[in-house]
Write a protein that holds these residues in place. Structure first.
Motif, PDB file in Angstrom:
ATOM      1  N   LYS A 184       4.832  -1.025  -5.972  1.00  0.00           N
ATOM      2  CA  LYS A 184       5.412  -2.593  -6.836  1.00  0.00           C
ATOM      3  C   LYS A 184       6.925  -2.760  -5.396  1.00  0.00           C
ATOM      4  O   LYS A 184       7.117  -4.279  -5.856  1.00  0.00           O
ATOM      5  CB  LYS A 184       6.529  -1.895  -8.274  1.00  0.00           C
ATOM      6  CG  LYS A 184       5.157  -2.415  -9.118  1.00  0.00           C
ATOM      7  CD  LYS A 184       6.008  -1.483 -10.592  1.00  0.00           C
ATOM      8  CE  LYS A 184       5.026  -1.183 -11.981  1.00  0.00           C
ATOM      9  NZ  LYS A 184       5.416  -1.754 -13.015  1.00  0.00           N
ATOM     10  N   SER A 185       7.375  -1.855  -5.500  1.00  0.00           N
ATOM     11  CA  SER A 185       9.524  -1.730  -4.683  1.00  0.00           C
ATOM     12  C   SER A 185       8.469  -2.537  -3.434  1.00  0.00           C
ATOM     13  O   SER A 185       8.743  -3.562  -2.843  1.00  0.00           O
ATOM     14  CB  SER A 185       9.786  -0.537  -4.279  1.00  0.00           C
ATOM     15  OG  SER A 185      10.046   0.387  -5.495  1.00  0.00           O
ATOM     16  N   HIS A 186       7.231  -1.651  -2.784  1.00  0.00           N
ATOM     17  CA  HIS A 186       6.207  -2.972  -1.778  1.00  0.00           C
ATOM     18  C   HIS A 186       5.931  -4.091  -1.456  1.00  0.00           C
ATOM     19  O   HIS A 186       6.376  -4.652  -0.768  1.00  0.00           O
ATOM     20  CB  HIS A 186       5.297  -1.584  -1.301  1.00  0.00           C
ATOM     21  CG  HIS A 186       6.197  -0.701  -0.247  1.00  0.00           C
ATOM     22  ND1 HIS A 186       6.320  -0.654   0.843  1.00  0.00           N
ATOM     23  CD2 HIS A 186       5.213   1.001  -0.281  1.00  0.00           C
ATOM     24  CE1 HIS A 186       6.974   0.676   1.459  1.00  0.00           C
ATOM     25  NE2 HIS A 186       5.970   1.714   0.625  1.00  0.00           N
ATOM     26  N   LEU A 187       5.716  -4.701  -3.323  1.00  0.00           N
ATOM     27  CA  LEU A 187       5.428  -6.008  -3.391  1.00  0.00           C
ATOM     28  C   LEU A 187       6.277  -6.776  -3.058  1.00  0.00           C
ATOM     29  O   LEU A 187       6.265  -7.933  -2.928  1.00  0.00           O
ATOM     30  CB  LEU A 187       4.905  -5.357  -4.442  1.00  0.00           C
ATOM     31  CG  LEU A 187       2.768  -5.074  -4.310  1.00  0.00           C
ATOM     32  CD1 LEU A 187       1.907  -5.257  -5.636  1.00  0.00           C
ATOM     33  CD2 LEU A 187       1.681  -6.017  -3.389  1.00  0.00           C
ATOM     34  N   TYR A 188       7.645  -6.175  -3.704  1.00  0.00           N
ATOM     35  CA  TYR A 188       9.004  -7.268  -4.269  1.00  0.00           C
ATOM     36  C   TYR A 188       8.509  -6.946  -2.438  1.00  0.00           C
ATOM     37  O   TYR A 188       9.202  -8.636  -1.815  1.00  0.00           O
ATOM     38  CB  TYR A 188       9.546  -6.458  -4.986  1.00  0.00           C
ATOM     39  CG  TYR A 188      11.067  -7.011  -4.484  1.00  0.00           C
ATOM     40  CD1 TYR A 188      11.528  -7.895  -5.240  1.00  0.00           C
ATOM     41  CD2 TYR A 188      12.247  -6.641  -3.466  1.00  0.00           C
ATOM     42  CE1 TYR A 188      12.285  -8.547  -5.137  1.00  0.00           C
ATOM     43  CE2 TYR A 188      13.258  -7.378  -3.450  1.00  0.00           C
ATOM     44  CZ  TYR A 188      13.507  -8.213  -4.256  1.00  0.00           C
ATOM     45  OH  TYR A 188      14.395  -9.709  -4.097  1.00  0.00           O
ATOM     46  N   ASN A 189       8.821  -6.310  -1.431  1.00  0.00           N
ATOM     47  CA  ASN A 189       9.145  -6.704   0.016  1.00  0.00           C
ATOM     48  C   ASN A 189       8.482  -8.063   0.768  1.00  0.00           C
ATOM     49  O   ASN A 189       8.921  -8.781   1.330  1.00  0.00           O
ATOM     50  CB  ASN A 189       9.191  -5.318   0.575  1.00  0.00           C
ATOM     51  CG  ASN A 189      10.649  -4.951  -0.191  1.00  0.00           C
ATOM     52  OD1 ASN A 189      12.072  -5.443  -0.481  1.00  0.00           O
ATOM     53  ND2 ASN A 189      10.213  -3.399  -0.354  1.00  0.00           N
ATOM     54  N   ILE A 190       6.989  -7.789   0.272  1.00  0.00           N
ATOM     55  CA  ILE A 190       5.827  -8.495   0.759  1.00  0.00           C
ATOM     56  C   ILE A 190       6.325  -9.078   0.468  1.00  0.00           C
ATOM     57  O   ILE A 190       5.726 -10.612   0.823  1.00  0.00           O
ATOM     58  CB  ILE A 190       4.596  -7.810   0.262  1.00  0.00           C
ATOM     59  CG1 ILE A 190       4.519  -6.445   1.448  1.00  0.00           C
ATOM     60  CG2 ILE A 190       3.166  -8.719   1.236  1.00  0.00           C
ATOM     61  CD1 ILE A 190       3.108  -5.646   1.073  1.00  0.00           C
TER      62      ILE A 190
END
Length: 233
Positions: A184-190
Motif C-alpha cells: 500500500k505504501s508503494h502504491l501511494y508513492n507510485i
C-alpha cells in the motif's frame, strides 16, 4: 482427421447464442471447434495448431492474463479477441497482451471465418491501420525504456506491472514476499509520481508507458497447487 487440421477454442459464456456461433464455425471451418467457459481450465493437447478466440464481452482482465500466459507457453496456440468495440478498444487490448488476431463486433461471420483460417495457418489477422498504430506504440515504449520512468524504483515498476495482471494487494505482497502494508505504501508513492488517483488509471498509464505486463509468476518455487491456482496449464 479434424484434430490434425487445427482447433478453435471459443472462450465465452456457454449459452444458446454461443452454441449457434459454434455450429456455424463447425459448418464453415475444416477443423474442430470447442467452447471453454471463462475461468475454466483447459487441458487439451498442444499437438495441432489452435486459435483461442477470447470473447471481450464475457472475459475479465484476470482471465485475459491467464490466456496471455498460456499463449506464451504454447508453440502452437494463437490468441485472438473478438467482440471488440472499435480500433481504440483493440489498441487498449493489444497493449495489455500479445494477440495474433482481432475481430470487431461489426465483423461479419464470413469475415471471422476467413480470419480464423488465416490464424490457423500461423499468420496475423488485423488491419493495416491497427498494425501501424501498434508499431508506433511499441516504438514509443522502446524510447521510454532508455530514460528514467517518472522516478519509479525497480520495486515500484514491479508492483505497477503486477497491477496490470489484476493482482490484488495481498497477491502482490505474496509474490514479492513483503507485507500488504508495504504494498500500500508503494502504491501511494507510485500514484503520486505518475500523477494518477486509482489502480485503473495506474494500469492505463503503465500500458501506455511500460507495455504489456509480464506473466504473474513468483520469483521462488511454489507448490504445485499454488501454481495451478494462479496459472492453469
Amino acid at each position: 482427421m479434424e484434430q490434425e487440421k487445427g482447433l478453435v477454442l471459443l472462450v465465452t459464456a456457454n449459452n444458446p447464442q454461443s452454441q449457434l456461433f459454434i455450429d456455424y464455425l463447425h459448418q464453415q471451418l475444416d477443423c474442430s471447434v470447442s467452447v471453454v467457459a471463462p475461468g475454466t481450465e483447459w487441458k487439451g493437447k498442444d499437438a495441432s495448431p489452435a486459435v483461442a478466440l477470447l470473447d471481450a464481452d464475457h472475459i475479465d482482465e484476470a482471465t485475459m492474463q491467464q490466456w496471455h500466459v498460456r499463449g506464451a507457453e504454447s508453440s502452437n496456440m494463437s490468441l485472438a479477441a473478438f467482440n471488440l468495440r472499435d480500433e481504440e478498444h483493440a489498441v487498449e487490448t493489444l497493449s495489455a497482451m500479445n494477440l495474433q488476431g482481432v475481430f470487431y463486433r461489426s465483423d461479419s461471420l464470413d469475415m471471422i471465418c476467413k480470419g480464423l483460417t488465416i490464424l490457423l495457418e500461423g499468420n496475423l489477422w488485423m488491419s493495416r491501420s491497427l498494425m501501424t498504430r501498434m508499431i508506433q506504440f511499441f516504438r514509443r515504449q522502446q524510447l521510454n525504456s532508455y530514460r528514467p520512468v517518472c522516478g519509479l524504483t525497480h520495486r515500484e515498476l514491479e508492483i505497477i506491472a503486477m497491477l496490470g495482471t489484476g493482482a490484488s494487494n495481498i497477491e502482490i505482497a505474496d509474490q514479492l514476499f513483503v507485507s500488504e502494508h508495504t504494498v500500500k505504501s508503494h502504491l501511494y508513492n507510485i500514484f503520486r509520481k505518475i500523477k494518477v488517483h486509482n489502480r485503473l488509471q495506474a494500469v492505463n498509464w503503465a500500458r501506455q508507458n511500460l507495455g504489456a505486463p509480464p506473466p504473474l509468476i513468483g520469483r521462488r518455487q511454489r507448490t504445485e497447487s499454488q501454481l495451478s491456482s494462479l496459472h492453469p496449464s
